[in-house]
Every structure is written in C-alpha cells, then in structure tokens.
Write a protein that holds these residues in place. Structure first.
Motif, PDB file in Angstrom:
ATOM      1  N   THR A   1       0.821  -1.209   0.000  1.00 30.34           N
ATOM      2  CA  THR A   1       0.000   0.000   0.000  1.00 30.34           C
ATOM      3  C   THR A   1       0.856   1.260   0.000  1.00 30.34           C
ATOM      4  OG1 THR A   1      -1.790   1.099   1.185  1.00 30.34           O
ATOM      5  CG2 THR A   1      -0.145   0.009   2.526  1.00 30.34           C
ATOM      6  N   ASP A   2       0.222   2.360  -0.387  1.00 34.48           N
ATOM      7  CA  ASP A   2       0.885   3.662  -0.320  1.00 34.48           C
ATOM      8  C   ASP A   2       0.822   4.183   1.114  1.00 34.48           C
ATOM      9  OD1 ASP A   2      -1.662   5.934  -0.597  1.00 34.48           O
ATOM     10  OD2 ASP A   2      -2.052   3.859  -1.153  1.00 34.48           O
ATOM     11  N   ASP A   3       1.784   5.041   1.472  1.00 38.94           N
ATOM     12  CA  ASP A   3       1.798   5.600   2.822  1.00 38.94           C
ATOM     13  C   ASP A   3       2.229   7.064   2.768  1.00 38.94           C
ATOM     14  OD1 ASP A   3       2.320   6.324   5.514  1.00 38.94           O
ATOM     15  OD2 ASP A   3       2.745   4.249   6.023  1.00 38.94           O
ATOM     16  N   LEU A   4       1.329   7.942   3.204  1.00 38.78           N
ATOM     17  CA  LEU A   4       1.591   9.388   3.246  1.00 38.78           C
ATOM     18  C   LEU A   4       2.607   9.765   4.319  1.00 38.78           C
ATOM     19  CD1 LEU A   4      -2.081  10.697   3.045  1.00 38.78           C
ATOM     20  CD2 LEU A   4      -0.285  11.214   1.388  1.00 38.78           C
ATOM     21  N   ASN A   5       2.777   8.919   5.324  1.00 41.43           N
ATOM     22  CA  ASN A   5       3.634   9.252   6.457  1.00 41.43           C
ATOM     23  C   ASN A   5       5.102   8.905   6.236  1.00 41.43           C
ATOM     24  OD1 ASN A   5       1.453  10.221   8.061  1.00 41.43           O
ATOM     25  ND2 ASN A   5       0.838   8.096   8.337  1.00 41.43           N
ATOM     26  N   LEU A   6       5.421   8.358   5.068  1.00 38.61           N
ATOM     27  CA  LEU A   6       6.807   8.019   4.746  1.00 38.61           C
ATOM     28  C   LEU A   6       7.290   8.894   3.590  1.00 38.61           C
ATOM     29  CD1 LEU A   6       6.614   4.102   4.748  1.00 38.61           C
ATOM     30  CD2 LEU A   6       7.628   5.550   6.504  1.00 38.61           C
ATOM     31  N   PRO A   7       8.562   9.307   3.613  1.00 41.79           N
ATOM     32  CA  PRO A   7       9.101  10.055   2.478  1.00 41.79           C
ATOM     33  C   PRO A   7       9.004   9.225   1.193  1.00 41.79           C
ATOM     34  CG  PRO A   7      10.624  10.108   4.341  1.00 41.79           C
ATOM     35  CD  PRO A   7       9.543   9.122   4.680  1.00 41.79           C
ATOM     36  N   PHE A   8       8.958   9.901   0.066  1.00 45.14           N
ATOM     37  CA  PHE A   8       8.822   9.208  -1.211  1.00 45.14           C
ATOM     38  C   PHE A   8       9.818   8.055  -1.347  1.00 45.14           C
ATOM     39  CE2 PHE A   8      10.547   8.482  -5.421  1.00 45.14           C
ATOM     40  CZ  PHE A   8       9.420   7.995  -6.069  1.00 45.14           C
ATOM     41  N   GLY A   9       9.299   6.880  -1.722  1.00 43.86           N
ATOM     42  CA  GLY A   9      10.134   5.724  -2.010  1.00 43.86           C
ATOM     43  C   GLY A   9      10.620   4.958  -0.802  1.00 43.86           C
ATOM     44  N   ASN A  10      10.453   5.499   0.414  1.00 45.25           N
ATOM     45  CA  ASN A  10      10.872   4.759   1.610  1.00 45.25           C
ATOM     46  C   ASN A  10       9.954   3.562   1.820  1.00 45.25           C
ATOM     47  OD1 ASN A  10      12.789   6.776   2.037  1.00 45.25           O
ATOM     48  ND2 ASN A  10      12.466   6.756   4.234  1.00 45.25           N
ATOM     49  N   ILE A  11      10.518   2.530   2.388  1.00 45.82           N
ATOM     50  CA  ILE A  11       9.819   1.265   2.575  1.00 45.82           C
ATOM     51  C   ILE A  11       9.716   0.951   4.060  1.00 45.82           C
ATOM     52  CG2 ILE A  11      10.156  -1.231   2.323  1.00 45.82           C
ATOM     53  CD1 ILE A  11      11.384  -0.624  -0.436  1.00 45.82           C
ATOM     54  N   ARG A  12       8.554   0.476   4.471  1.00 49.41           N
ATOM     55  CA  ARG A  12       8.395  -0.011   5.833  1.00 49.41           C
ATOM     56  C   ARG A  12       7.538  -1.270   5.797  1.00 49.41           C
ATOM     57  NH1 ARG A  12       6.866   4.287   9.476  1.00 49.41           N
ATOM     58  NH2 ARG A  12       9.052   4.786   9.339  1.00 49.41           N
ATOM     59  N   VAL A  13       8.059  -2.336   6.359  1.00 47.81           N
ATOM     60  CA  VAL A  13       7.324  -3.602   6.457  1.00 47.81           C
ATOM     61  C   VAL A  13       6.955  -3.803   7.915  1.00 47.81           C
ATOM     62  CG1 VAL A  13       7.406  -6.088   6.031  1.00 47.81           C
ATOM     63  CG2 VAL A  13       8.659  -4.546   4.530  1.00 47.81           C
ATOM     64  N   LYS A  14       5.695  -4.159   8.153  1.00 45.77           N
ATOM     65  CA  LYS A  14       5.213  -4.376   9.514  1.00 45.77           C
ATOM     66  C   LYS A  14       4.352  -5.636   9.557  1.00 45.77           C
ATOM     67  CE  LYS A  14       3.868  -0.689  11.796  1.00 45.77           C
ATOM     68  NZ  LYS A  14       3.092   0.476  12.184  1.00 45.77           N
ATOM     69  N   THR A  15       4.300  -6.255  10.723  1.00 49.64           N
ATOM     70  CA  THR A  15       3.481  -7.461  10.890  1.00 49.64           C
ATOM     71  C   THR A  15       2.092  -7.156  11.429  1.00 49.64           C
ATOM     72  OG1 THR A  15       4.368  -7.805  13.106  1.00 49.64           O
ATOM     73  CG2 THR A  15       5.481  -8.953  11.284  1.00 49.64           C
ATOM     74  N   LYS A  16       1.905  -5.924  11.881  1.00 49.11           N
ATOM     75  CA  LYS A  16       0.604  -5.525  12.415  1.00 49.11           C
ATOM     76  C   LYS A  16       0.580  -4.011  12.519  1.00 49.11           C
ATOM     77  CE  LYS A  16       2.202  -5.933  17.119  1.00 49.11           C
ATOM     78  NZ  LYS A  16       2.251  -6.665  18.326  1.00 49.11           N
ATOM     79  N   GLY A  17      -0.560  -3.468  12.865  1.00 49.35           N
ATOM     80  CA  GLY A  17      -0.635  -2.029  13.066  1.00 49.35           C
ATOM     81  C   GLY A  17      -1.997  -1.489  12.701  1.00 49.35           C
ATOM     82  N   SER A  18      -2.123  -0.186  12.832  1.00 45.60           N
ATOM     83  CA  SER A  18      -3.401   0.457  12.525  1.00 45.60           C
ATOM     84  C   SER A  18      -3.530   0.628  11.015  1.00 45.60           C
ATOM     85  CB  SER A  18      -3.473   1.823  13.205  1.00 45.60           C
ATOM     86  OG  SER A  18      -2.675   2.750  12.495  1.00 45.60           O
ATOM     87  N   ASP A  19      -4.697   1.049  10.587  1.00 44.82           N
ATOM     88  CA  ASP A  19      -4.903   1.299   9.161  1.00 44.82           C
ATOM     89  C   ASP A  19      -4.314   2.646   8.751  1.00 44.82           C
ATOM     90  OD1 ASP A  19      -6.938   3.385   9.644  1.00 44.82           O
ATOM     91  OD2 ASP A  19      -8.225   1.718  10.230  1.00 44.82           O
ATOM     92  N   GLY A  20      -3.941   3.470   9.722  1.00 40.44           N
ATOM     93  CA  GLY A  20      -3.332   4.763   9.429  1.00 40.44           C
ATOM     94  C   GLY A  20      -4.211   5.671   8.582  1.00 40.44           C
ATOM     95  N   GLY A  21      -5.518   5.461   8.649  1.00 43.36           N
ATOM     96  CA  GLY A  21      -6.440   6.265   7.853  1.00 43.36           C
ATOM     97  C   GLY A  21      -6.574   5.806   6.411  1.00 43.36           C
ATOM     98  N   HIS A  22      -5.921   4.705   6.062  1.00 39.24           N
ATOM     99  CA  HIS A  22      -5.966   4.177   4.697  1.00 39.24           C
ATOM    100  C   HIS A  22      -7.206   3.299   4.532  1.00 39.24           C
ATOM    101  CE1 HIS A  22      -4.847   1.979   1.106  1.00 39.24           C
ATOM    102  NE2 HIS A  22      -3.863   2.844   0.916  1.00 39.24           N
ATOM    103  N   ASN A  23      -8.084   3.663   3.615  1.00 39.88           N
ATOM    104  CA  ASN A  23      -9.361   2.948   3.467  1.00 39.88           C
ATOM    105  C   ASN A  23      -9.208   1.496   3.035  1.00 39.88           C
ATOM    106  OD1 ASN A  23     -10.937   5.091   4.333  1.00 39.88           O
ATOM    107  ND2 ASN A  23     -11.025   5.978   2.279  1.00 39.88           N
TER     108      ASN A  23
END
Length: 188
Positions: free
Chosen positions: A91-113
């Motif tokens: 998914t796309d993420d507004l909270n990360l700088p362009f092109g940065n990658i973050r992999v997580k095993t759980k978490g909130s939806d961060g407002g992403h529908n």
C-alpha cells in the motif's frame, strides 16, 4: 509447496493507473513484467502466479476498488488455503518520504481505506503490510487530490529503482521470512 498471497492495493480504471494510490498495482506489474508473468482477470481481481525455489506467490490486484479490498483478500486467502501469516499487502503511505519502505506485521490502518477494509474483513490488525512512501507534499485540505494525483517527473524517474527494491522485498518475504525482510528492507 508454501503459498503466499501478495496483494497490491489500487483502484481499477484508466484514470487511476498512474496515481500514487495505485503503487500496489504498479509494484506487482513491475514484478510480473520482470518475470514475464501475465495477469488474468478472475473473481474479485487480476491474478498471476509466480514460482521460485519451492514457493508459490499468488499476486492479486483486487478489482473491488480500494475501499472494498478486504473482500478480495479474504476470498483468495480462503480459496487458495493460504494462512494469514503468508499474506503481504502492498500500500501507499503518506507518512513516509517518497520511495521509503516499511514492512510491519501488524498495526493500525493509518487512515488508509484499503487497510481499514482488510482489517474489518479479516477481523484483525495482525497481517503483514508493505508500506511504500508517497510523502505528504500536499497543502492543507488537498490530501485526496494528492493521493489520486500522478507522480511528479522527479518521482517518476526514481520509480524503476524503487520497483527493483520492492521486487527483492517480495521475494525475501517468501524465501527469508518476515523478520529477515523487515531487518533487511525497513528504511531502505
């Protein structure tokens, strides 16, 4: 043979093709192109299968539109008998700088529908997600226009290298496991 469901989130339709919100589709398209795979339209999405070293990756681009992504994810997990820990949602993420990658095993939806619907459908926040940074370079009240806007020329020129890194990440998820993938790729 171990199976994995790799879901790239996006919206179907020509007007969304090159938008930031469709980065999940674009990453899967890049992998398919590199490995000479062809997507076929099936129930609730476009599907292709990639096999490597005794692993089967089922790549899914849901056709349900972003806000109903959970329906496609649930259907293909069940149909292919894939355990939830072998699911990776891109998914796309507004909270990360362009092109940065973050992999997580759980978490909130961060407002992403899309994530919100998957969380609601699966009834858990514990599923693997691969967040691709699109930055937050928009003015107040312009978030929707930004997310559904197309890449800048500078961003577009940097995408091929980011796609290569994303393809490596997907392969690592199936071959090396989620923890190793997080250690190797987070922040890259």
């Amino acid at each position: 043979m171990k199976k994995f469901l790799i879901v790239g989130l996006g919206n179907i339709g020509e007007k969304y093709t090159n938008t930031r919100h469709n980065i999940g589709f674009k990453i899967l398209d890049a992998l398919a192109h590199k490995e000479a795979l062809t997507f076929e339209t099936q129930k609730l999405g476009d599907i292709t299968t990639y096999k490597i070293k005794g692993r089967t990756f089922i790549l899914l681009k849901p056709s349900t539109y972003m806000n109903l992504s959970g329906k496609a994810v649930q259907y293909w997990l069940t149909k292919e008998k894939i355990p939830q820990e072998n699911l990776l949602v891109i998914t796309d993420d507004l909270n990360l700088p362009f092109g940065n990658i973050r992999v997580k095993t759980k978490g909130s939806d961060g407002g992403h529908n899309g994530l919100k619907d998957i969380q609601h459908t699966l009834q858990t926040t514990k599923y693997n997600r691969f967040r691709f940074g699109i930055s937050d370079e928009f003015s107040k009240g312009r978030q929707v226009d930004y997310v559904l806007g197309e890449w800048t020329e500078d961003e577009y020129s940097k995408l091929p290298e980011r796609f290569e890194k994303s393809i490596e990440l997907i392969k690592s998820f199936g071959l090396a496991g989620i923890q190793n993938t997080m250690n190797t790729f987070n922040g890259k």
